[in-house]
Motif scaffolding. Structure first.
Motif, PDB file in Angstrom:
ATOM      1  N   GLU A   7      14.221 -12.471  -6.817  1.00  0.00           N
ATOM      2  CA  GLU A   7      13.259 -11.376  -6.950  1.00  0.00           C
ATOM      3  C   GLU A   7      12.097 -11.571  -5.984  1.00  0.00           C
ATOM      4  N   ILE A   8      11.587 -12.775  -5.892  1.00  0.00           N
ATOM      5  CA  ILE A   8      10.477 -13.050  -4.973  1.00  0.00           C
ATOM      6  C   ILE A   8      10.878 -12.741  -3.538  1.00  0.00           C
ATOM      7  N   PHE A   9      12.073 -13.186  -3.145  1.00  0.00           N
ATOM      8  CA  PHE A   9      12.538 -12.919  -1.785  1.00  0.00           C
ATOM      9  C   PHE A   9      12.655 -11.421  -1.527  1.00  0.00           C
ATOM     10  N   LEU A  10      13.250 -10.686  -2.468  1.00  0.00           N
ATOM     11  CA  LEU A  10      13.476  -9.253  -2.260  1.00  0.00           C
ATOM     12  C   LEU A  10      12.170  -8.462  -2.248  1.00  0.00           C
ATOM     13  N   VAL A  11      11.228  -8.848  -3.096  1.00  0.00           N
ATOM     14  CA  VAL A  11       9.942  -8.148  -3.096  1.00  0.00           C
ATOM     15  C   VAL A  11       9.190  -8.423  -1.795  1.00  0.00           C
ATOM     16  N   LEU A  25       4.041  -9.252  -8.334  1.00  0.00           N
ATOM     17  CA  LEU A  25       4.810 -10.118  -9.241  1.00  0.00           C
ATOM     18  C   LEU A  25       3.927 -10.888 -10.214  1.00  0.00           C
ATOM     19  N   GLY A  26       2.614 -10.806 -10.026  1.00  0.00           N
ATOM     20  CA  GLY A  26       1.712 -11.495 -10.936  1.00  0.00           C
ATOM     21  C   GLY A  26       1.707 -13.001 -10.776  1.00  0.00           C
ATOM     22  N   VAL A  27       1.889 -13.488  -9.556  1.00  0.00           N
ATOM     23  CA  VAL A  27       1.844 -14.923  -9.274  1.00  0.00           C
ATOM     24  C   VAL A  27       0.902 -15.152  -8.095  1.00  0.00           C
ATOM     25  N   SER A  29      -0.194 -16.402  -4.219  1.00  0.00           N
ATOM     26  CA  SER A  29       0.412 -16.375  -2.877  1.00  0.00           C
ATOM     27  C   SER A  29       1.036 -17.719  -2.538  1.00  0.00           C
ATOM     28  N   GLY A  30       0.412 -18.788  -3.039  1.00  0.00           N
ATOM     29  CA  GLY A  30       0.975 -20.115  -2.799  1.00  0.00           C
ATOM     30  C   GLY A  30       2.347 -20.273  -3.407  1.00  0.00           C
ATOM     31  N   ARG A  31       2.542 -19.692  -4.582  1.00  0.00           N
ATOM     32  CA  ARG A  31       3.846 -19.750  -5.233  1.00  0.00           C
ATOM     33  C   ARG A  31       4.891 -19.008  -4.402  1.00  0.00           C
ATOM     34  N   ILE A  32       4.513 -17.856  -3.828  1.00  0.00           N
ATOM     35  CA  ILE A  32       5.435 -17.099  -2.982  1.00  0.00           C
ATOM     36  C   ILE A  32       5.834 -17.938  -1.770  1.00  0.00           C
ATOM     37  N   SER A  33       4.849 -18.534  -1.118  1.00  0.00           N
ATOM     38  CA  SER A  33       5.133 -19.365   0.067  1.00  0.00           C
ATOM     39  C   SER A  33       6.042 -20.536  -0.279  1.00  0.00           C
ATOM     40  N   GLN A  34       5.790 -21.180  -1.412  1.00  0.00           N
ATOM     41  CA  GLN A  34       6.594 -22.319  -1.837  1.00  0.00           C
ATOM     42  C   GLN A  34       8.053 -21.938  -2.044  1.00  0.00           C
ATOM     43  N   VAL A  35       8.273 -20.817  -2.724  1.00  0.00           N
ATOM     44  CA  VAL A  35       9.647 -20.380  -3.000  1.00  0.00           C
ATOM     45  C   VAL A  35      10.369 -20.045  -1.702  1.00  0.00           C
ATOM     46  N   ASP A 302      -8.224   7.233  -9.981  1.00  0.00           N
ATOM     47  CA  ASP A 302      -9.614   7.433  -9.556  1.00  0.00           C
ATOM     48  C   ASP A 302     -10.374   6.114  -9.535  1.00  0.00           C
ATOM     49  N   ARG A 303     -10.161   5.279 -10.553  1.00  0.00           N
ATOM     50  CA  ARG A 303     -10.825   3.977 -10.579  1.00  0.00           C
ATOM     51  C   ARG A 303     -10.346   3.108  -9.429  1.00  0.00           C
ATOM     52  N   ARG A 304      -9.054   3.177  -9.170  1.00  0.00           N
ATOM     53  CA  ARG A 304      -8.501   2.347  -8.099  1.00  0.00           C
ATOM     54  C   ARG A 304      -9.064   2.766  -6.752  1.00  0.00           C
ATOM     55  N   SER A 305      -9.280   4.065  -6.562  1.00  0.00           N
ATOM     56  CA  SER A 305      -9.752   4.549  -5.265  1.00  0.00           C
ATOM     57  C   SER A 305     -11.172   4.094  -4.956  1.00  0.00           C
ATOM     58  N   VAL A 306     -11.977   3.798  -6.000  1.00  0.00           N
ATOM     59  CA  VAL A 306     -13.351   3.354  -5.766  1.00  0.00           C
ATOM     60  C   VAL A 306     -13.515   1.854  -5.952  1.00  0.00           C
ATOM     61  N   SER A 307     -12.403   1.150  -6.181  1.00  0.00           N
ATOM     62  CA  SER A 307     -12.488  -0.291  -6.369  1.00  0.00           C
ATOM     63  C   SER A 307     -12.813  -0.971  -5.050  1.00  0.00           C
ATOM     64  N   GLU A 308     -13.831  -1.811  -5.038  1.00  0.00           N
ATOM     65  CA  GLU A 308     -14.212  -2.495  -3.801  1.00  0.00           C
ATOM     66  C   GLU A 308     -13.222  -3.593  -3.448  1.00  0.00           C
ATOM     67  N   THR A 309     -12.520  -4.087  -4.442  1.00  0.00           N
ATOM     68  CA  THR A 309     -11.588  -5.172  -4.174  1.00  0.00           C
ATOM     69  C   THR A 309     -10.249  -4.666  -3.713  1.00  0.00           C
ATOM     70  N   GLY A 310      -9.952  -3.389  -3.974  1.00  0.00           N
ATOM     71  CA  GLY A 310      -8.642  -2.868  -3.631  1.00  0.00           C
ATOM     72  C   GLY A 310      -7.569  -3.242  -4.624  1.00  0.00           C
ATOM     73  N   ARG A 311      -7.939  -3.941  -5.693  1.00  0.00           N
ATOM     74  CA  ARG A 311      -6.949  -4.342  -6.673  1.00  0.00           C
ATOM     75  C   ARG A 311      -6.660  -3.196  -7.628  1.00  0.00           C
ATOM     76  N   ARG A 312      -5.474  -3.192  -8.194  1.00  0.00           N
ATOM     77  CA  ARG A 312      -5.111  -2.162  -9.147  1.00  0.00           C
ATOM     78  C   ARG A 312      -5.912  -2.348 -10.431  1.00  0.00           C
ATOM     79  N   VAL A 313      -6.340  -1.223 -10.989  1.00  0.00           N
ATOM     80  CA  VAL A 313      -7.092  -1.244 -12.239  1.00  0.00           C
ATOM     81  C   VAL A 313      -6.214  -0.666 -13.327  1.00  0.00           C
ATOM     82  N   ARG A 314      -5.955  -1.442 -14.356  1.00  0.00           N
ATOM     83  CA  ARG A 314      -5.072  -0.994 -15.418  1.00  0.00           C
ATOM     84  C   ARG A 314      -5.880  -0.442 -16.585  1.00  0.00           C
TER      85      ARG A 314
END
Length: 318
Positions: A7-11, A25-27, A29-35, A302-314
């Motif tokens: 899954e990590i490879f395909l994503v 994937l909720g992990v 970046s270091g974990r992605i690089s390691q895998v 709308d919340r996501r569009s004004v987020s300064e971090t660019g992260r998804r807001v749930r």
């Protein structure tokens, strides 16, 4: 190679970005690089070319992606089908909506839901104005996305999905039609459409009898359907508050939608019968929240569009 590693490879092959892959994937970046390093070591060849500006697949990486993707999807579908059967996510889920924008979101969420739970069919229908909670109580609907407020002891109120400014629907030749905005006090001068059937608290919120300063608001014709409201307004029988998005979804040459400058927002949220709550309903609610993050005009997008971090807001979970 473990299923999670596949899954990590395909994503990563899809995103071509370590940060976005980690977020998806909720992990870390270091974990992605390691895998990926472990996979490349096991295969004996690089799968990705990494530079400071971009990530691309190598020819071997592209071939591995093409070979793995169909089998991975088949495994996911098999697991989803077994999970759906085990959790009771099968059969039919009936979802009501009010407002074309709500219906579009339900359709998009239903498409995603069916890919995950193919044994469950989603049926949608437009909600009638005069019977706000009847279909939930009779089990004709399992869930609905419609106007708030919803203050019923047997109804569970879920998260707000849409929150729109209000507009006043008037005939195109109406004295208010050319204004940039109107006030709630203007309602004292024109008959207001009424709706037969909804609870009084709902009518008081959407179709008040007095302005904020206490002036009486005259009553216009009573009806039970949205298209009837539009026809009555067009004929000059009355005016009617609505969501500002009606101007986009219900545009007509004989009508004008004038924004309010002092009215509360018009909120659309999820409700379901408390006694009928199930894993199927909760899972579909979560699917709606997920789709809403990228759906235009929702609270989440709308919340996501004004987020300064660019992260998804749930939105809050239920």
């Amino acid at each position: 190679m473990e299923l999670r590693d596949i899954e990590i490879f395909l994503v990563l092959a899809d995103e071509l970005h370590f940060g976005r892959t980690a977020e998806r994937l909720g992990v870390s970046s270091g974990r992605i690089s390691q895998v990926i390093k472990q996979q490349e070591s096991r295969i004996g060849a690089p799968l990705f070319v990494r530079t400071s500006r971009q990530v691309t697949l190598t020819p071997i990486g592209s071939q591995l992606r093409d070979d793995l993707a169909p089998g991975y999807q088949q495994i996911k579908q098999a697991i989803a089908r077994a999970t759906a059967n085990g959790r009771g996510i099968t059969g039919i889920l009936r979802v009501g909506f009010s407002g074309a924008w709500s219906g579009n979101l339900i359709v998009a969420a239903g498409d995603l839901f069916r890919t995950r739970y193919p044994e469950c069919e989603i049926q949608i229908q437009e909600q009638v104005l005069n019977n706000r909670f009847g279909p939930l109580r009779t089990r004709e609907l399992d869930l609905q996305l419609a106007e708030f407020p919803a203050e019923e002891p047997d109804i569970t109120t879920g998260p707000i999905i849409f929150s729109h400014p209000r507009a006043l629907t008037v005939p195109a030749a109406h004295p208010l039609a050319g204004r940039e905005s109107v006030s709630l006090e203007d309602l004292a001068d024109y008959p207001l459409i009424t709706i037969i059937g909804p609870p009084q608290y709902f009518l008081d919120f959407h179709l008040p009898r007095h302005t904020p300063l206490g002036q009486p608001i005259p009553r216009g014709p009573a009806t039970t359907a949205w298209q009837e409201i539009l026809s009555l307004v067009s004929a000059g029988k009355a005016v009617c508050p609505t969501s500002i998005r009606s101007a986009e979804y219900y545009a007509r040459p004989d009508l004008a939608y004038v924004p309010f400058r002092d009215a509360p927002t018009m909120d659309f949220g999820l409700t379901w019968l408390t006694a009928a709550e199930s894993v199927k309903i909760r899972t579909f609610v979560q699917t709606i929240l997920e789709v809403a993050e990228d759906f235009p005009g929702t609270v989440a997008s709308d919340r996501r569009s004004v987020s300064e971090t660019g992260r998804r807001v749930r939105l809050p979970t239920v």
